[in-house]
Enzyme design. Structure first.
Site, PDB file in Angstrom:
ATOM      1  N   GLY A 155       0.835  -1.202   0.000  1.00  0.00           N
ATOM      2  CA  GLY A 155       0.000   0.000   0.000  1.00  0.00           C
ATOM      3  C   GLY A 155       0.864   1.244   0.000  1.00  0.00           C
ATOM      4  O   GLY A 155       2.020   1.214  -0.441  1.00  0.00           O
ATOM      5  N   SER A 156       0.328   2.322   0.531  1.00  0.00           N
ATOM      6  CA  SER A 156       1.025   3.611   0.479  1.00  0.00           C
ATOM      7  C   SER A 156       2.230   3.633   1.430  1.00  0.00           C
ATOM      8  O   SER A 156       2.274   2.893   2.421  1.00  0.00           O
ATOM      9  CB  SER A 156       0.051   4.727   0.877  1.00  0.00           C
ATOM     10  N   GLY A 186       2.887   2.177   5.208  1.00  0.00           N
ATOM     11  CA  GLY A 186       4.061   1.340   5.471  1.00  0.00           C
ATOM     12  C   GLY A 186       4.862   1.832   6.660  1.00  0.00           C
ATOM     13  O   GLY A 186       5.368   1.038   7.455  1.00  0.00           O
ATOM     14  N   GLU A 204       5.743  -3.449   0.566  1.00  0.00           N
ATOM     15  CA  GLU A 204       5.669  -3.130  -0.870  1.00  0.00           C
ATOM     16  C   GLU A 204       4.875  -1.831  -0.977  1.00  0.00           C
ATOM     17  O   GLU A 204       3.642  -1.846  -0.965  1.00  0.00           O
ATOM     18  CB  GLU A 204       4.953  -4.247  -1.629  1.00  0.00           C
ATOM     19  N   CYS A 261       1.442   0.550  -8.863  1.00  0.00           N
ATOM     20  CA  CYS A 261       2.622   1.017  -8.132  1.00  0.00           C
ATOM     21  C   CYS A 261       3.768   1.245  -9.104  1.00  0.00           C
ATOM     22  O   CYS A 261       4.660   2.047  -8.854  1.00  0.00           O
ATOM     23  CB  CYS A 261       3.008   0.020  -7.055  1.00  0.00           C
TER      24      CYS A 261
HETATM   25  P1  NAD Z   1      -3.393   2.304   1.490  1.00  0.00           P
HETATM   26  O1  NAD Z   1      -2.085   2.483   2.135  1.00  0.00           O
HETATM   27  O2  NAD Z   1      -4.419   3.349   1.680  1.00  0.00           O
HETATM   28  O3  NAD Z   1      -4.070   0.927   1.990  1.00  0.00           O
HETATM   29  C1  NAD Z   1      -3.446  -0.321   1.777  1.00  0.00           C
HETATM   30  C2  NAD Z   1      -3.920  -1.315   2.822  1.00  0.00           C
HETATM   31  O4  NAD Z   1      -3.374  -0.949   4.085  1.00  0.00           O
HETATM   32  C3  NAD Z   1      -5.437  -1.350   3.030  1.00  0.00           C
HETATM   33  O5  NAD Z   1      -5.840  -2.682   3.192  1.00  0.00           O
HETATM   34  C4  NAD Z   1      -5.623  -0.555   4.306  1.00  0.00           C
HETATM   35  O6  NAD Z   1      -6.788  -0.884   5.023  1.00  0.00           O
HETATM   36  C5  NAD Z   1      -4.380  -0.949   5.074  1.00  0.00           C
HETATM   37  N1  NAD Z   1      -3.945  -0.005   6.119  1.00  0.00           N
HETATM   38  C6  NAD Z   1      -3.878   1.338   6.027  1.00  0.00           C
HETATM   39  N2  NAD Z   1      -3.370   1.863   7.171  1.00  0.00           N
HETATM   40  C7  NAD Z   1      -3.101   0.820   7.981  1.00  0.00           C
HETATM   41  C8  NAD Z   1      -2.578   0.703   9.311  1.00  0.00           C
HETATM   42  N3  NAD Z   1      -2.212   1.780  10.012  1.00  0.00           N
HETATM   43  N4  NAD Z   1      -2.447  -0.528   9.847  1.00  0.00           N
HETATM   44  C9  NAD Z   1      -2.785  -1.631   9.140  1.00  0.00           C
HETATM   45  N5  NAD Z   1      -3.308  -1.582   7.890  1.00  0.00           N
HETATM   46  C10 NAD Z   1      -3.459  -0.374   7.322  1.00  0.00           C
HETATM   47  O7  NAD Z   1      -3.096   2.082  -0.083  1.00  0.00           O
HETATM   48  P2  NAD Z   1      -4.115   2.008  -1.311  1.00  0.00           P
HETATM   49  O8  NAD Z   1      -4.668   3.354  -1.594  1.00  0.00           O
HETATM   50  O9  NAD Z   1      -5.064   0.857  -1.138  1.00  0.00           O
HETATM   51  O10 NAD Z   1      -3.117   1.576  -2.487  1.00  0.00           O
HETATM   52  C11 NAD Z   1      -2.337   2.458  -3.235  1.00  0.00           C
HETATM   53  C12 NAD Z   1      -0.891   2.456  -2.780  1.00  0.00           C
HETATM   54  O11 NAD Z   1      -0.358   1.130  -2.763  1.00  0.00           O
HETATM   55  C13 NAD Z   1       0.022   3.225  -3.719  1.00  0.00           C
HETATM   56  O12 NAD Z   1       0.922   3.988  -2.965  1.00  0.00           O
HETATM   57  C14 NAD Z   1       0.762   2.135  -4.488  1.00  0.00           C
HETATM   58  O13 NAD Z   1       1.988   2.527  -5.033  1.00  0.00           O
HETATM   59  C15 NAD Z   1       0.895   1.101  -3.429  1.00  0.00           C
HETATM   60  N6  NAD Z   1       1.129  -0.225  -3.991  1.00  0.00           N
HETATM   61  C16 NAD Z   1       2.394  -0.749  -3.939  1.00  0.00           C
HETATM   62  C17 NAD Z   1       2.664  -1.972  -4.509  1.00  0.00           C
HETATM   63  C18 NAD Z   1       4.054  -2.542  -4.483  1.00  0.00           C
HETATM   64  O14 NAD Z   1       4.181  -3.734  -4.748  1.00  0.00           O
HETATM   65  N7  NAD Z   1       5.092  -1.779  -4.184  1.00  0.00           N
HETATM   66  C19 NAD Z   1       1.635  -2.701  -5.114  1.00  0.00           C
HETATM   67  C20 NAD Z   1       0.351  -2.150  -5.137  1.00  0.00           C
HETATM   68  C21 NAD Z   1       0.112  -0.914  -4.569  1.00  0.00           C
END
Ligand code: NAD
Length: 507
Positions: A240-241, A245, A262, A296
């Site tokens: 995720g973001s 992370g 990731e 991503c």
């Molecule tokens: P996001 O960070 O908003 O959410 C991702 C996941 O994390 C969700 O399931 C969310 O509920 C969970 N989450 C959020 N805060 C948390 C916390 N404090 N504790 C535990 N879980 C938590 O991201 P998004 O908007 O769903 O996705 C987009 C982002 O993901 C972009 O930045 C993209 O680059 C990244 N991404 C990276 C990869 C990679 O492999 N590097 C792959 C796909 C997406």
């Protein structure tokens, strides 16, 4: 629209995965509403996992692990093989659900399921190749080797943009390694999670497997936090973001757990004087507008040699004019919607930011109002200075920044100057340039390509990136080692007990 695919995947109105016995039980008090960005309609509701249900799921997972870790790895691989076959049978339906719930094109939805099938095939082979090394002991009549054992419960937190593939990259590898998995999908794409779990549950039932080898929990970040704070979950793999992370990394580190992260990317293509323009156009176009800029690995920056700059700009602007934007399930369209209206607002604010810092919009973006929902936008191209603040950020939308360079070192420095380090590419037919880009003094990213765009990785290689991308590696190569604990064994088959380093200890 024909929505038979929902029925095929067992997503009837009241099915939140609970009927599988493998997920959170029904919780009438709180639910996630899954709304399609394609046409704005509600697809279904999924109940949110309560703390009490979470406890039951973890208890089941712990129990399942006691059994699963004793099953020989090739037999675990056989279950994953069957899961891959079940995915083949459901490829059309699951691909359609991905497209409808997330908004990516149907081709990319099917592609995502194909990626799941590919990782299953990879994991089946891997189940006979979880190799450790043997080494020569310095002591006589001693043998040394190392072996890999499963970790236990692997918590998987995933993003909305790859709502099924990222889970399978983690889960299928973890499962052949002898781990059990608990998955919290994105709250924006919960039905994709339930559909994958339903398919798993059928394979598990056909093989009389206990519950808890693969489990699902649903909800927002607060549900994710139950796992990140839980000492019974030794590894958290979070996609995720970067913002997420950083929080997850600190929470898990506070209990000395392991993380596999990731996170966000800010991916660039360097276009050199000798670049093949056909490759440039295809690579840059798909990289920038595919998945509506929500990969991503999406191409966010083009760093173009000054001698080719006008040509690239004009040809790309011409190609953007021909893009068809609309319903992603209609295969005539190239670009679907953004995930939700919050993402549209973020995109519009970024365009304002570009204007405020003096950037020049070569292809103006903006919201499109007359399509199926409020989530459609026009991909845009902005001309900016290499040190642009906006271009340092990952805006998860189809905004492509163009900038000029005059010398290759300058281009590499610009490419490496951002906080993220996921994917990168160079377009060149000059071997010296490509080798320099791939050298230790070249790209600082986890992925560096030549004459391919930044997006669309294959599962065979290790996938991930450096710096604010989090440093994790998933999928192919030896990424499986993150899901296991390494043990070094020394066996003495002599009648003496010599100490290492020649130390003597006589009474
Ligand atoms: P996001 O960070 O908003 O959410 C991702 C996941 O994390 C969700 O399931 C969310 O509920 C969970 N989450 C959020 N805060 C948390 C916390 N404090 N504790 C535990 N879980 C938590 O991201 P998004 O908007 O769903 O996705 C987009 C982002 O993901 C972009 O930045 C993209 O680059 C990244 N991404 C990276 C990869 C990679 O492999 N590097 C792959 C796909 C997406």
């Amino acid at each position: 629209m024909n929505k038979d695919f929902l029925h095929t995947l067992g997503l009837q109105d009241d099915n939140d995965g609970s009927s599988t016995g493998q997920t959170g039980m029904h919780n009438p008090d709180a639910h996630l509403v899954s709304r399609s960005p394609v046409d704005g309609s509600e697809i279904g509701r999924v109940s949110v996992t309560t703390p009490e249900q979470y406890e039951q799921i973890i208890a089941k997972a712990q129990e399942a692990f006691q059994y699963w870790r004793t099953v020989p790895a090739p037999q675990r691989g056989e279950i994953v093989r069957q899961y891959g076959d079940a995915l083949r049978a459901n490829k059309d339906a699951l691909g359609r659900l991905v497209s409808y719930e997330m908004g990516k094109s149907l081709q990319e939805g099917w592609g995502e399921v194909q990626e799941m099938i590919d990782i299953c095939d990879f994991a089946v082979g891997l189940s006979r190749q979880l190799y450790g090394l043997t080494m020569h002991s310095e002591r006589p009549l001693h043998r040394m080797y190392e072996q890999y054992h499963p970790l236990g419960i692997v918590g998987i937190i995933s993003a909305f943009n790859f709502p099924v593939a990222v889970w399978s990259w983690n889960a299928m590898i973890a499962i052949v390694c002898g781990d059990v998995t608990v998955w919290k999908p994105s709250e924006k794409t919960p039905l994709c999670g339930v559909a994958c779990q339903n398919i798993w549950a059928k394979v598990a039932k056909d093989n009389d497997l206990p519950e808890g080898i693969s489990s699902l929990i649903n909800g927002d970040y607060t549900v994710g936090e139950m796992m990140t704070k839980d000492e019974r979950v030794p590894l958290i793999s979070a996609t995720g973001s970067t913002r997420m992370g950083k929080i997850v990394a600190q929470t898990v580190a506070a209990r000395l757990g392991k993380t596999l992260l990731e996170l966000g990317g800010n991916n660039a293509i360097i276009i050199t004087p000798s670049a093949d323009m056909d490759l440039v156009l295809t690579g840059a176009l798909f990289g920038a507008v595919g998945t509506c800029g929500q990969r991503c690995t999406s191409t966010r920056r083009l760093i173009v040699h000054e001698s080719r700059y006008d040509e690239v700009r004009d040809k790309l602007a011409g190609a953007y004019d021909q893009l068809r934007i609309g319903d992603p399930l209609d295969q005539n369209n190239h670009v679907g919607p953004l995930i939700d209206t919050d993402a549209v607002d973020t995109y519009l604010k970024a365009i304002e930011g570009i204007k405020n810092e003096g950037g020049n919009l070569i292809v103006a973006g903006g919201r499109i109002d007359d399509l199926g929902s409020d989530c459609y936008v026009k991909p845009c191209i902005a001309e900016v200075e290499p040190d642009s603040e906006m271009a340092r950020k990952e805006t998860f939308a189809p905004i492509l920044y163009m900038m000029k360079y005059s010398d290759l070192q300058e281009a590499i420095d610009i490419q490496n100057s951002v906080p993220q380090g996921l994917s990168s590419a160079i377009m060149t037919t000059n071997m010296r340039e490509s080798e320099r880009f791939l050298s230790a003094a070249g790209s600082d990213c986890g992925i560096a390509n030549v004459n391919i765009g930044t997006s669309g990785a294959e599962i065979g290689g290790a996938f991930g990136g450096e710096k604010e991308t989090g440093g994790g590696r998933e999928s192919g190569s030896d990424s499986w080692k993150a899901y296991m604990r390494r043990q070094t064994n020394t066996i003495n088959y002599s009648t003496e007990l010599p100490l290492a380093q020649g130390i003597t200890f006589d009474l």
